[in-house]
Design a protein around this motif. Structure first.
Motif, mmCIF file in Angstrom:
data_model
loop_
_atom_site.group_PDB
_atom_site.id
_atom_site.type_symbol
_atom_site.label_atom_id
_atom_site.label_comp_id
_atom_site.label_asym_id
_atom_site.label_seq_id
_atom_site.Cartn_x
_atom_site.Cartn_y
_atom_site.Cartn_z
ATOM 1 N N LYS A 53 0.882 -1.241 -0.133
ATOM 2 C CA LYS A 53 0.054 0.027 0.219
ATOM 3 C C LYS A 53 0.644 1.561 0.101
ATOM 4 O O LYS A 53 0.326 1.744 -0.614
ATOM 5 N N SER A 54 1.668 1.758 0.325
ATOM 6 C CA SER A 54 2.931 2.715 0.770
ATOM 7 C C SER A 54 3.717 2.231 -0.065
ATOM 8 O O SER A 54 4.176 3.511 -0.767
ATOM 9 N N THR A 55 3.822 1.612 -1.163
ATOM 10 C CA THR A 55 4.585 1.485 -1.795
ATOM 11 C C THR A 55 4.431 1.837 -3.065
ATOM 12 O O THR A 55 4.778 3.157 -3.680
ATOM 13 N N LEU A 57 1.473 3.916 -3.002
ATOM 14 C CA LEU A 57 1.402 6.187 -2.647
ATOM 15 C C LEU A 57 2.532 6.588 -3.749
ATOM 16 O O LEU A 57 2.212 7.377 -3.922
ATOM 17 N N ASN A 58 4.134 5.656 -2.282
ATOM 18 C CA ASN A 58 4.963 6.898 -2.992
ATOM 19 C C ASN A 58 5.606 6.511 -4.735
ATOM 20 O O ASN A 58 5.880 7.455 -4.538
ATOM 21 N N PHE A 98 1.734 11.754 6.945
ATOM 22 C CA PHE A 98 2.402 10.491 6.551
ATOM 23 C C PHE A 98 1.950 10.199 8.396
ATOM 24 O O PHE A 98 1.376 11.187 8.991
ATOM 25 N N GLN A 99 2.183 9.056 8.893
ATOM 26 C CA GLN A 99 1.890 8.238 10.120
ATOM 27 C C GLN A 99 2.297 9.207 11.327
ATOM 28 O O GLN A 99 1.891 9.116 12.232
ATOM 29 N N LEU A 173 -2.211 12.822 -0.430
ATOM 30 C CA LEU A 173 -2.023 11.566 -0.281
ATOM 31 C C LEU A 173 -1.501 11.432 1.306
ATOM 32 O O LEU A 173 -0.421 12.048 1.748
ATOM 33 N N ASP A 175 -1.102 8.703 4.134
ATOM 34 C CA ASP A 175 -0.168 6.733 4.328
ATOM 35 C C ASP A 175 -0.328 7.017 5.560
ATOM 36 O O ASP A 175 0.280 7.744 6.707
ATOM 37 N N GLU A 176 -1.865 6.279 6.454
ATOM 38 C CA GLU A 176 -1.576 5.721 8.447
ATOM 39 C C GLU A 176 -1.507 7.314 8.629
ATOM 40 O O GLU A 176 -0.725 7.338 9.356
ATOM 41 N N VAL A 207 -4.014 5.495 2.196
ATOM 42 C CA VAL A 207 -4.231 3.917 3.426
ATOM 43 C C VAL A 207 -3.879 4.118 4.327
ATOM 44 O O VAL A 207 -3.751 5.028 4.909
ATOM 45 N N THR A 208 -5.345 2.722 4.484
ATOM 46 C CA THR A 208 -5.143 2.870 5.975
ATOM 47 C C THR A 208 -5.720 1.655 6.769
ATOM 48 O O THR A 208 -6.145 0.987 5.829
#
Length: 240
Positions: A53-55, A57-58, A98-99, A173, A175-176, A207-208
């Motif tokens: 998921k993070s990949t 998004l990145n 980001f998280q 975007l 990410d968590e 992404v969550t």
């Protein structure tokens, strides 16, 4: 697809493949992901830890490369950009959350939000005005002059939400974004994020792992075995 429909597509992926080497083994993280996201939608992507998921998004954000495939933001193929063009893309056309908030510890909340706009070329007055407006949107009008160390975890993440929008990006975007927060702060940050994206007309991709956060999205997807599948909502055309 006619030209009007094409103009309405903000993010488009074509057969994205991403592999990673682990010793003698090759990990196939993304196995040919394709999708289209229309302007102004809020999209949630879920899946097990380590599924990519993070990949993904990145890659959309220009922070990682594909092994195969293309990513378009509007008419721009970001997978074909050089490093200088990618840096400009990251600073102007996408906003990141980001998280971990990644606020600069020696700058106030207001300075943290206005700094990306100032670096991108906005004059100081305009950057400050936009930063103030965004901080008010995330209920931080009483914290302009506070440093990150003087803010709670939820407040720091609200500043990060405001910062992500200061350069008027096409896509946000996240990410968590609530991964380090307690349930109350998680709910507040999620509401402010989704409300802010709607108010400012931003396309949002989150992404969550948090079911309550994902439930706020117009469209929901699950990444599994390197492929992306729709699990709810309507309005996203995709080919897997």
């Amino acid at each position: 697809m006619n030209s009007a429909e094409n103009a309405d597509i903000v993010v488009k992926a074509e057969n994205i493949v991403r592999n990673f080497a682990s010793g003698t083994e090759v990990l196939h993280i993304l196995r040919g992901v394709s999708f289209e996201i229309k302007r102004g939608l809020a999209v949630a992507i879920s899946g097990q830890s380590g599924c990519g998921k993070s990949t993904l998004l990145n890659i959309i954000g220009g922070l990682d490369k594909t092994d195969e495939g293309k990513i378009f933001i509007g008419a721009t193929e970001i997978t074909a950009l050089g490093e200088k063009e990618l840096a400009d893309y990251r600073s102007r056309r996408v906003g990141f959350i980001f998280q971990f908030h990644y606020l600069l510890k020696d700058f106030t909340a207001l300075e943290n939000v206005m700094l990306p706009a100032y670096i991108a070329g906005a004059n100081k007055k305009d950057a400050l005005e936009k930063a103030r407006a965004l901080l008010c949107d995330v209920k931080m009008e009483e914290r302009f002059k506070h440093f990150p160390s003087q803010l709670s975890g939820g407040e720091r993440q609200r500043v990060a939400v405001a910062r992500s929008m200061v350069n008027d990006p096409e896509v946000i975007l996240a990410d968590e974004p609530t991964g380090n927060l307690d349930p109350d702060n998680s709910a507040m940050v999620a509401q402010l994020l989704f409300d802010g994206a709607e108010k400012w007309g931003k396309t949002l991709i989150v992404v969550t792992h948090d079911e309550k956060v994902a439930a706020r999205a117009s469209l929901r997807y699950r990444l599994e075995s390197g492929l992306l599948a729709e699990t709810g909502g309507a309005g996203l055309a995709h080919s897997l």
